[in-house]
Design a protein around this motif. Structure first.
Motif, PDB file in Angstrom:
ATOM      1  N   ASP A  84     -14.419   4.844   7.494  1.00  0.00           N
ATOM      2  CA  ASP A  84     -13.373   5.298   6.792  1.00  0.00           C
ATOM      3  C   ASP A  84     -13.554   4.702   5.544  1.00  0.00           C
ATOM      4  OD1 ASP A  84     -12.612   6.820   9.225  1.00  0.00           O
ATOM      5  OD2 ASP A  84     -11.113   5.437   9.388  1.00  0.00           O
ATOM      6  N   LEU A  85     -14.266   3.664   5.177  1.00  0.00           N
ATOM      7  CA  LEU A  85     -14.312   3.119   3.919  1.00  0.00           C
ATOM      8  C   LEU A  85     -15.387   3.821   2.939  1.00  0.00           C
ATOM      9  CD1 LEU A  85     -14.176  -0.667   5.190  1.00  0.00           C
ATOM     10  CD2 LEU A  85     -12.539   0.797   4.311  1.00  0.00           C
ATOM     11  N   MET A 120     -13.006   3.363  -2.842  1.00  0.00           N
ATOM     12  CA  MET A 120     -11.657   2.776  -2.465  1.00  0.00           C
ATOM     13  C   MET A 120     -11.668   1.271  -3.397  1.00  0.00           C
ATOM     14  SD  MET A 120     -11.802   3.414   1.432  1.00  0.00           S
ATOM     15  CE  MET A 120      -9.931   3.452   1.711  1.00  0.00           C
ATOM     16  N   THR A 121     -10.627   1.300  -3.792  1.00  0.00           N
ATOM     17  CA  THR A 121     -10.164  -0.255  -4.273  1.00  0.00           C
ATOM     18  C   THR A 121      -9.618  -1.007  -3.254  1.00  0.00           C
ATOM     19  OG1 THR A 121      -8.011   0.375  -4.639  1.00  0.00           O
ATOM     20  CG2 THR A 121      -9.449   0.894  -6.444  1.00  0.00           C
ATOM     21  N   GLU A 167      -7.112  -3.153  -3.677  1.00  0.00           N
ATOM     22  CA  GLU A 167      -5.780  -2.875  -3.695  1.00  0.00           C
ATOM     23  C   GLU A 167      -5.341  -1.858  -2.633  1.00  0.00           C
ATOM     24  OE1 GLU A 167      -2.846  -3.249  -7.280  1.00  0.00           O
ATOM     25  OE2 GLU A 167      -4.234  -1.501  -7.599  1.00  0.00           O
ATOM     26  N   SER A 168      -6.060  -0.907  -2.572  1.00  0.00           N
ATOM     27  CA  SER A 168      -5.764   0.159  -1.265  1.00  0.00           C
ATOM     28  C   SER A 168      -5.968  -0.234  -0.123  1.00  0.00           C
ATOM     29  CB  SER A 168      -6.691   1.449  -1.682  1.00  0.00           C
ATOM     30  OG  SER A 168      -7.990   1.378  -1.563  1.00  0.00           O
ATOM     31  N   LEU A 169      -6.743  -1.194   0.069  1.00  0.00           N
ATOM     32  CA  LEU A 169      -6.804  -1.859   1.324  1.00  0.00           C
ATOM     33  C   LEU A 169      -5.770  -2.904   1.409  1.00  0.00           C
ATOM     34  CD1 LEU A 169     -10.726  -1.978   1.247  1.00  0.00           C
ATOM     35  CD2 LEU A 169      -9.236  -0.417   2.447  1.00  0.00           C
ATOM     36  N   GLY A 170      -4.931  -3.237   0.777  1.00  0.00           N
ATOM     37  CA  GLY A 170      -3.918  -4.388   0.905  1.00  0.00           C
ATOM     38  C   GLY A 170      -4.344  -5.575   0.416  1.00  0.00           C
ATOM     39  N   ASP A 172      -5.432  -8.693  -2.195  1.00  0.00           N
ATOM     40  CA  ASP A 172      -4.986  -9.197  -3.298  1.00  0.00           C
ATOM     41  C   ASP A 172      -6.177 -10.077  -3.747  1.00  0.00           C
ATOM     42  OD1 ASP A 172      -4.814 -11.523  -1.869  1.00  0.00           O
ATOM     43  OD2 ASP A 172      -2.658 -11.569  -1.975  1.00  0.00           O
ATOM     44  N   SER A 212      -8.083  -4.184  -8.424  1.00  0.00           N
ATOM     45  CA  SER A 212      -8.345  -2.809  -8.826  1.00  0.00           C
ATOM     46  C   SER A 212      -9.857  -2.494  -8.677  1.00  0.00           C
ATOM     47  CB  SER A 212      -7.878  -2.718 -10.225  1.00  0.00           C
ATOM     48  OG  SER A 212      -8.514  -3.445 -10.984  1.00  0.00           O
ATOM     49  N   THR A 270     -13.672  -1.677  -7.179  1.00  0.00           N
ATOM     50  CA  THR A 270     -13.855  -0.635  -6.060  1.00  0.00           C
ATOM     51  C   THR A 270     -15.097  -1.586  -5.179  1.00  0.00           C
ATOM     52  OG1 THR A 270     -15.718  -0.116  -7.122  1.00  0.00           O
ATOM     53  CG2 THR A 270     -13.711   1.168  -7.501  1.00  0.00           C
TER      54      THR A 270
END
Length: 100
Positions: free
Chosen positions: A42-43, A47-48, A50-53, A55, A84, A86
């Motif tokens: 699914d990755l 994708m960033t 950040e979108s994966l939670g 920090d 941010s 990818t």
């Protein structure tokens, strides 16, 4: 709006290509070591973090874990990864890692 069969197939091929751009060791670290709640399939490269939670602290953990687990040194630009950034940017850093 629906896609034609050709458009749908090209979209599927693009998604598979994006996933294949991601090194298995990066995917394993994300899902196993850092506990990202996603299946590797699914990755995608776009994708960033950040979108994966994740920090900035999570990113430093990723760099340290990669260096320890795979006995590599990631290039300096890996230290510049931000939430941010990818997965494609991280994949580039992994491909440019050198063995210690």
């Amino acid at each position: 709006m629906t896609q034609s069969p050709d458009q749908a197939e090209r979209s599927d091929q693009a998604e598979r290509s994006e996933r294949s751009e991601l090194p298995e060791n990066l995917l394993a670290l994300l899902t196993d070591h850092l506990g990202v709640h996603a299946h590797p399939e699914d990755l995608s490269a776009g994708m960033t973090f950040e979108s994966l939670g994740m920090d900035s602290l999570s990113l430093m953990e990723l760099v340290v874990a990669a260096e320890e687990k795979f006995a590599v040194v990631l290039p300096e630009d890996a230290l510049d990864l931000a939430p941010s950034s990818t997965l494609a940017e991280a994949a580039r850093a992994f491909r440019n890692a050198r063995a210690v």
